[in-house]
Design a protein around this motif. Structure first.
Motif, PDB file in Angstrom:
ATOM      1  N   THR A 207       0.806  -1.219   0.000  1.00 37.21           N
ATOM      2  CA  THR A 207       0.000   0.000   0.000  1.00 37.21           C
ATOM      3  C   THR A 207       0.842   1.272   0.000  1.00 37.21           C
ATOM      4  N   GLY A 208       2.161   1.166   0.223  1.00 40.52           N
ATOM      5  CA  GLY A 208       2.954   2.375   0.095  1.00 40.52           C
ATOM      6  C   GLY A 208       4.330   2.314   0.737  1.00 40.52           C
ATOM      7  N   PHE A 209       5.224   3.157   0.192  1.00 36.77           N
ATOM      8  CA  PHE A 209       6.526   3.460   0.787  1.00 36.77           C
ATOM      9  C   PHE A 209       6.376   4.773   1.556  1.00 36.77           C
ATOM     10  N   PHE A 210       7.038   4.911   2.701  1.00 37.64           N
ATOM     11  CA  PHE A 210       7.009   6.193   3.398  1.00 37.64           C
ATOM     12  C   PHE A 210       8.360   6.491   4.036  1.00 37.64           C
ATOM     13  N   ASP A 211       8.425   7.588   4.786  1.00 38.29           N
ATOM     14  CA  ASP A 211       9.642   8.089   5.437  1.00 38.29           C
ATOM     15  C   ASP A 211      10.755   8.318   4.418  1.00 38.29           C
ATOM     16  N   PHE A 212      10.576   9.346   3.612  1.00 38.46           N
ATOM     17  CA  PHE A 212      11.536   9.690   2.558  1.00 38.46           C
ATOM     18  C   PHE A 212      12.608  10.677   3.017  1.00 38.46           C
TER      19      PHE A 212
END
Length: 318
Positions: A207-212
């Motif tokens: 559902t997603g990649f985060f903490d960029f």
């Protein structure tokens, strides 16, 4: 993330009126990681994540936030930053830069199987391709230049065995980075920190990649190596799981084929990815910052991974 800057619901109440989110109804600190202050934020418009940046400046943050917006617009599953009424993605809160992004569905998959690794590999390749026309440029702030600055600070305070490994690996990586093969590697915006806890799944659906907020411009292969070194290992030993490695690399390669130069650089790059996180964890251990909530990470985990990558060749890229 660790909470360095305490924030109450009352603090957020007035501040959030500049965003199209209605009133804030709940706020809860997130006690994981060690870089920023993160909070789950509930509003009349839905669920979000509020981040107060402890190290990044107002000048640095447009790269990260605009990269997330760019990727979201190109079909990559990432949190979408919310702009205020002036169109700003970053606004001061308690005198520090702060942003609000959408909250992803699902939860982190901390015991990944090949199916999860394949989903991550495919989305990582899609992210790299989507970033090719992103106009902003910023180096990986935890890349070779940071290693050169940090290693001399650590050598006097770590054990003789650690110092010997660090000295030898820095020499190896300096030579590798100066070579012709490294110079030909494809590069662009990378996540640079795509660990299991920075990806969300709903069952087997990513559902997603985060903490960029460690993102920067670096070789795409470094990003792959960082990801493999976390998703595809036995956590106790650091040994790679061949089935998970193959699933991730094959899925990535199907979207963005690896090059012959990347094949040649694969083993050194896995070592580079291990060195980067061993160094940062040593630094956080020996030079900690105060925080209201702090979850320290064990540097010996990445020391084991680095020693294993030196001793044992990894599966080939393709």
């Amino acid at each position: 993330m660790a909470v360095f800057t305490p924030v109450s619901l009352d603090d957020v109440g007035q501040w959030i009126t500049q965003f199209p989110l209605g009133q804030a109804t709940a706020l809860k600190g997130i006690a994981s990681g060690i870089e920023n202050s993160n909070f789950f934020l509930s509003t009349e418009a839905g669920e979000y994540v509020l981040t107060i940046f402890e190290n990044l400046s107002f000048e640095q943050l447009p790269f990260y936030l605009q990269l997330m917006r760019h990727l979201a617009q190109h079909g990559v599953l990432v949190p979408a930053p919310v702009a205020n009424e002036q169109g700003e993605l970053c606004v001061a809160l308690h005198g520090k830069p702060a942003s609000i992004v959408s909250k992803l569905e699902g939860s982190s998959q901390m015991a990944p199987q090949p199916v999860h690794c394949a989903a991550v590999g495919a989305m990582l390749a899609k992210m790299h391709l989507a970033g090719r026309d992103f106009p902003l440029r910023q180096p990986n702030l935890r890349g070779l230049s940071w290693w050169r600055e940090t290693a001399p600070q650590l050598l006097p305070v770590i054990s003789a065995a650690e110092a010997s490994l660090l000295h030898d690996e820095m020499q190896f990586q300096e030579a590798f980075a100066a070579g012709a093969t490294y110079a030909r590697l494809q590069a662009g915006p990378v996540h640079a920190d795509l660990f299991r806890n920075n990806v969300m799944f709903d069952g087997e659906r990513l559902t997603g990649f985060f903490d960029f907020y460690f993102a920067g411009c670096d070789t795409w292969l470094f990003d792959v190596a960082v990801t493999v070194n976390d998703w595809c290992i036995d956590l106790d030993s650091g040994v790679l799981d061949a089935a998970r490695v193959r699933a991730m690399l094959d899925a990535y390669h199907a979207v963005r084929p690896f090059t012959t130069d990347e094949q040649a650089a694969w083993q050194p790059m896995l070592r580079a990815a291990a060195l980067r996180f061993w160094l940062s964890r040593l630094y956080d251990l020996h030079k900690p910052r105060e925080a209201e909530i702090l979850t320290p990470h064990d540097p010996t985990h990445f020391e084991r991974i680095l020693r294993e990558r030196i001793a044992t060749p990894a599966p080939q890229l393709y």
